[in-house]
Design an enzyme around this catalytic site. Structure first.
Site, PDB file in Angstrom:
ATOM      1  N   LEU A   1       0.844  -1.194   0.000  1.00  0.00           N
ATOM      2  CA  LEU A   1       0.000   0.000   0.000  1.00  0.00           C
ATOM      3  C   LEU A   1       0.875   1.237   0.000  1.00  0.00           C
ATOM      4  CD1 LEU A   1      -2.898  -0.983   2.417  1.00  0.00           C
ATOM      5  CD2 LEU A   1      -2.503  -1.585   0.022  1.00  0.00           C
TER       6      LEU A   1
ATOM      7  N   GLY B   1       1.276  -5.158   1.481  1.00  0.00           N
ATOM      8  CA  GLY B   1       0.255  -5.240   0.438  1.00  0.00           C
ATOM      9  C   GLY B   1       0.751  -5.950  -0.820  1.00  0.00           C
TER      10      GLY B   1
ATOM     11  N   ASN C   1       4.688  -7.394   6.806  1.00  0.00           N
ATOM     12  CA  ASN C   1       5.606  -6.754   7.758  1.00  0.00           C
ATOM     13  C   ASN C   1       4.978  -5.561   8.480  1.00  0.00           C
ATOM     14  OD1 ASN C   1       5.487  -5.275   5.342  1.00  0.00           O
ATOM     15  ND2 ASN C   1       7.433  -4.282   5.747  1.00  0.00           N
ATOM     16  N   GLU C   2       3.647  -5.465   8.469  1.00  0.00           N
ATOM     17  CA  GLU C   2       2.974  -4.278   9.017  1.00  0.00           C
ATOM     18  C   GLU C   2       3.468  -3.908  10.406  1.00  0.00           C
ATOM     19  OE1 GLU C   2       1.595  -6.482   7.165  1.00  0.00           O
ATOM     20  OE2 GLU C   2       0.269  -5.509   5.719  1.00  0.00           O
TER      21      GLU C   2
HETATM   22  C1  LIG Z   1      -6.549  -1.422  11.071  1.00  0.00           C
HETATM   23  C2  LIG Z   1      -5.631  -1.572   9.892  1.00  0.00           C
HETATM   24  C3  LIG Z   1      -4.605  -0.553   9.881  1.00  0.00           C
HETATM   25  C4  LIG Z   1      -3.621  -0.472   9.006  1.00  0.00           C
HETATM   26  C5  LIG Z   1      -3.348  -1.423   7.941  1.00  0.00           C
HETATM   27  C6  LIG Z   1      -2.546  -0.806   6.828  1.00  0.00           C
HETATM   28  C7  LIG Z   1      -1.977  -1.854   5.970  1.00  0.00           C
HETATM   29  C8  LIG Z   1      -0.890  -1.616   5.238  1.00  0.00           C
HETATM   30  C9  LIG Z   1      -0.264  -2.603   4.385  1.00  0.00           C
HETATM   31  C10 LIG Z   1       0.885  -2.055   3.575  1.00  0.00           C
HETATM   32  O1  LIG Z   1       1.083  -2.476   2.466  1.00  0.00           O
HETATM   33  S1  LIG Z   1       1.853  -0.825   4.264  1.00  0.00           S
HETATM   34  C11 LIG Z   1       3.219  -0.618   3.162  1.00  0.00           C
HETATM   35  C12 LIG Z   1       4.322  -1.509   3.580  1.00  0.00           C
HETATM   36  N1  LIG Z   1       5.419  -1.427   2.647  1.00  0.00           N
HETATM   37  C13 LIG Z   1       6.673  -1.462   3.020  1.00  0.00           C
HETATM   38  O2  LIG Z   1       7.013  -1.584   4.172  1.00  0.00           O
HETATM   39  C14 LIG Z   1       7.694  -1.336   1.930  1.00  0.00           C
HETATM   40  C15 LIG Z   1       8.577  -0.161   2.145  1.00  0.00           C
HETATM   41  N2  LIG Z   1       9.552  -0.064   1.067  1.00  0.00           N
HETATM   42  C16 LIG Z   1      10.671  -0.791   1.042  1.00  0.00           C
HETATM   43  O3  LIG Z   1      10.962  -1.605   1.880  1.00  0.00           O
HETATM   44  C17 LIG Z   1      11.583  -0.516  -0.102  1.00  0.00           C
HETATM   45  O4  LIG Z   1      11.218   0.702  -0.675  1.00  0.00           O
HETATM   46  C18 LIG Z   1      11.550  -1.596  -1.198  1.00  0.00           C
HETATM   47  C19 LIG Z   1      12.215  -2.890  -0.672  1.00  0.00           C
HETATM   48  C20 LIG Z   1      10.126  -1.892  -1.670  1.00  0.00           C
HETATM   49  C21 LIG Z   1      12.361  -1.103  -2.420  1.00  0.00           C
HETATM   50  O5  LIG Z   1      13.643  -0.704  -2.008  1.00  0.00           O
HETATM   51  P1  LIG Z   1      14.529   0.200  -2.988  1.00  0.00           P
HETATM   52  O6  LIG Z   1      14.514  -0.363  -4.356  1.00  0.00           O
HETATM   53  O7  LIG Z   1      15.844   0.392  -2.300  1.00  0.00           O
HETATM   54  O8  LIG Z   1      13.728   1.580  -3.106  1.00  0.00           O
HETATM   55  P2  LIG Z   1      13.622   2.747  -2.011  1.00  0.00           P
HETATM   56  O9  LIG Z   1      13.474   2.210  -0.643  1.00  0.00           O
HETATM   57  O10 LIG Z   1      14.752   3.698  -2.251  1.00  0.00           O
HETATM   58  O11 LIG Z   1      12.239   3.424  -2.413  1.00  0.00           O
HETATM   59  C22 LIG Z   1      12.109   4.244  -3.577  1.00  0.00           C
HETATM   60  C23 LIG Z   1      11.079   5.306  -3.275  1.00  0.00           C
HETATM   61  O12 LIG Z   1       9.822   4.676  -3.054  1.00  0.00           O
HETATM   62  C24 LIG Z   1       9.286   5.078  -1.789  1.00  0.00           C
HETATM   63  N3  LIG Z   1       8.499   3.976  -1.251  1.00  0.00           N
HETATM   64  C25 LIG Z   1       8.901   2.743  -0.938  1.00  0.00           C
HETATM   65  N4  LIG Z   1       7.892   2.006  -0.507  1.00  0.00           N
HETATM   66  C26 LIG Z   1       6.795   2.799  -0.528  1.00  0.00           C
HETATM   67  C27 LIG Z   1       5.431   2.601  -0.191  1.00  0.00           C
HETATM   68  N5  LIG Z   1       4.953   1.440   0.257  1.00  0.00           N
HETATM   69  N6  LIG Z   1       4.601   3.638  -0.330  1.00  0.00           N
HETATM   70  C28 LIG Z   1       5.029   4.824  -0.791  1.00  0.00           C
HETATM   71  N7  LIG Z   1       6.318   5.071  -1.140  1.00  0.00           N
HETATM   72  C29 LIG Z   1       7.179   4.057  -1.003  1.00  0.00           C
HETATM   73  C30 LIG Z   1      10.527   5.370  -0.956  1.00  0.00           C
HETATM   74  O13 LIG Z   1      10.210   6.190   0.117  1.00  0.00           O
HETATM   75  C31 LIG Z   1      11.402   6.063  -1.973  1.00  0.00           C
HETATM   76  O14 LIG Z   1      10.890   7.396  -2.132  1.00  0.00           O
HETATM   77  P3  LIG Z   1      11.857   8.623  -2.435  1.00  0.00           P
HETATM   78  O15 LIG Z   1      10.962   9.812  -2.525  1.00  0.00           O
HETATM   79  O16 LIG Z   1      12.821   8.708  -1.270  1.00  0.00           O
HETATM   80  O17 LIG Z   1      12.557   8.285  -3.729  1.00  0.00           O
END
Ligand SMILES: CC/C=C\CC/C=C/CC(=O)SCCNC(=O)CCNC(=O)[C@H](O)C(C)(C)COP(=O)(O)OP(=O)(O)OC[C@H]1O[C@@H](n2cnc3c(N)ncnc32)[C@H](O)[C@@H]1OP(=O)(O)O
Length: 289
Positions: free
Chosen positions: A95, A140, A164-165
Site C-alpha cells: 500500500l 500489500g 511486515n505491518e
Molecule cells: C486497522 C488496519 C490498519 C492499518 C493497515 C494498513 C496496511 C498496510 C499494508 C501495507 O502495504 S503498508 C506498506 C508496507 N510497505 C513497506 O514496508 C515497503 C517499504 N519499502 C521498502 O521496503 C523498499 O522501498 C523496497 C524494498 C520496496 C524497495 O527498495 P529500494 O529499491 O531500495 O527503493 P527505495 O526504498 O529507495 O524506495 C524508492 C522510493 O519509493 C518510496 N516507497 C517505498 N515504498 C513505498 C510505499 N509502500 N509507499 C510509498 N512510497 C514508497 C521510498 O520512500 C522512496 O521514495 P523517495 O521519494 O525517497 O525516492
C-alpha cells in the site's frame, strides 16, 4: 466520487481510455499503471504492474488494477491471469504509505474502500491467478500474491516477501491475517505477523508463503507452465472448489466492510500511528543517503 466516475468511464470506454491494440496477434490493453497482454497459452492474460519506482498501490494504481481485473473477468475468452511486475527488482512495495500519511479521514476512508475492493475482486476471482513474483513483495505486495492460486518466486536473496505491518507500527487487518492463516497455518502466521517477518525466497518456500522458487530468468516460463496445468482442470469444478475454500474468508469482510473502513480510518488518523508512519518514511529516506 471523482474516482468512481473515472472508473465507470474507463471500464465502459475500454477502447478509448484503456487502449486496446493488436500486437503480433496478441491483444493488449493498458492504462497508465497496469499493462495487460494476452500471450502464451490460449485464454491467459499477463498483468504487469508498472507504477515506478516501487509499484506502490496508490489510489490511482488500485483503481486501474481493479478495472483491469473487471475487464478480464468480463472477457469470457480469458481463463487465467499471470500477475507480475514491470519494475525491476520490485513486485510491489504494498500500500502507498503516502495515501495513509498526512491526509484527512475522508481520504483514508476512500482509500481503504478501494483496497477492500481490489482484495475482494482478486481473492474471489473465478479466473486462475498465478503470481510471478519477480521482486520485493512486502505487506500489500505480499497480499496481492497471497490472493493468487499459485505463487512462483524468483530465487534472489535480495527479494523478500511477508506481511511486515508490525514493523511500521501498524497492524495487519483481520482479512490480511485470515488469508495468511489460510496459507501458512495459524502458528506460522501468528509468529510472522507479530515479528513482521520478511522471508527470503528459500524461507518463504519452507513456510509455504510461496509454492515454488525458481531461477530469476525462469519465473515467467514457470508461471506459464503452472498455468497450463491449472487450465487442464474443468473451469466449473475448479471455480466451485475455489469458492468453497475462500467464501467464508471473503464473506467475513463483506459482512463488515463499513465497520472495517471506519476502524481503519480512526486507527490511521491517530497521532501515534501517524508518528510511526512518519518515522518509517524517514527511515526509508535515510536508507538512501
Ligand atoms: C486497522 C488496519 C490498519 C492499518 C493497515 C494498513 C496496511 C498496510 C499494508 C501495507 O502495504 S503498508 C506498506 C508496507 N510497505 C513497506 O514496508 C515497503 C517499504 N519499502 C521498502 O521496503 C523498499 O522501498 C523496497 C524494498 C520496496 C524497495 O527498495 P529500494 O529499491 O531500495 O527503493 P527505495 O526504498 O529507495 O524506495 C524508492 C522510493 O519509493 C518510496 N516507497 C517505498 N515504498 C513505498 C510505499 N509502500 N509507499 C510509498 N512510497 C514508497 C521510498 O520512500 C522512496 O521514495 P523517495 O521519494 O525517497 O525516492
Amino acid at each position: 466520487m471523482a474516482l468512481a466516475a473515472a472508473r465507470r468511464l474507463l471500464l465502459h470506454a475500454g477502447s478509448r481510455l484503456g487502449r486496446r491494440e493488436a500486437v503480433d496477434g496478441a491483444r493488449r490493453f493498458a492504462n497508465k499503471r497496469v499493462l495487460v497482454e494476452t500471450e502464451g497459452p490460449a485464454g491467459v492474460a499477463v498483468m504487469k504492474l508498472r507504477n515506478p519506482p516501487v509499484n506502490s498501490l496508490s489510489l490511482e494504481c488500485l483503481t486501474e488494477f481493479t478495472i483491469s481485473l473487471e475487464k478480464l473477468e468480463n472477457d469470457k475468452s480469458i481463463r487465467g491471469v499471470i500477475l507480475t511486475s514491470e519494475c525491476p527488482g520490485i513486485f510491489s512495495a504494498g500500500l502507498d504509505l503516502l495515501e495513509m500519511y498526512g491526509r484527512n479521514p475522508a481520504h483514508y476512508a476512500e482509500y481503504w474502500k478501494n483496497v477492500q475492493e481490489l482484495w475482494l475482486r482478486l481473492y474471489t476471482s473465478n479466473m486462475i491467478l498465478v503470481s510471478a513474483i519477480n521482486g520485493a513483495s512486502p505487506a500489500g505486495g505480499c497480499l496481492l500474491a497471497l490472493c493468487c492460486d499459485y505463487r512462483v518466486m524468483a530465487d534472489n536473496p535480495k527479494y523478500t516477501i511477508g506481511l511486515n505491518e508490525s514493523l511500521l507500527g501498524i497492524v495487519a487487518p483481520f482479512w490480511f491475517k485470515d488469508m495468511y492463516v489460510n496459507t501458512i497455518g495459524h502458528r506460522e502466521a501468528e509468529r510472522a505477523l507479530q515479528l513482521g517477518t520478511l522471508f527470503s525466497p528459500a524461507e518463504a518456500l519452507k513456510v509455504g508463503v510461496v509454492d515454488e522458487v525458481v531461477p530469476e530468468d525462469q519465473v515467467h516460463s514457470k508461471a506459464r507452465s503452472v498455468m497450463t496445468k491449472w487450465l487442464a482442470i474443468p473451469d466449473h469444478s475448479r471455480q466451485l472448489t475455489k469458492n468453497m475454500m475462500r467464501k467464508a474468508t471473503a464473506d467475513s469482510l463483506i459482512k463488515q466492510r463499513e465497520a472495517d473502513i471506519q476502524n481503519f480510518t480512526s486507527f490511521i488518523s491517530k497521532d501515534s500511528i501517524q508518528k510511526s508512519l512518519h518515522m518509517y518514511l524517514e527511515k526509508l529516506k535515510q536508507k538512501k543517503g
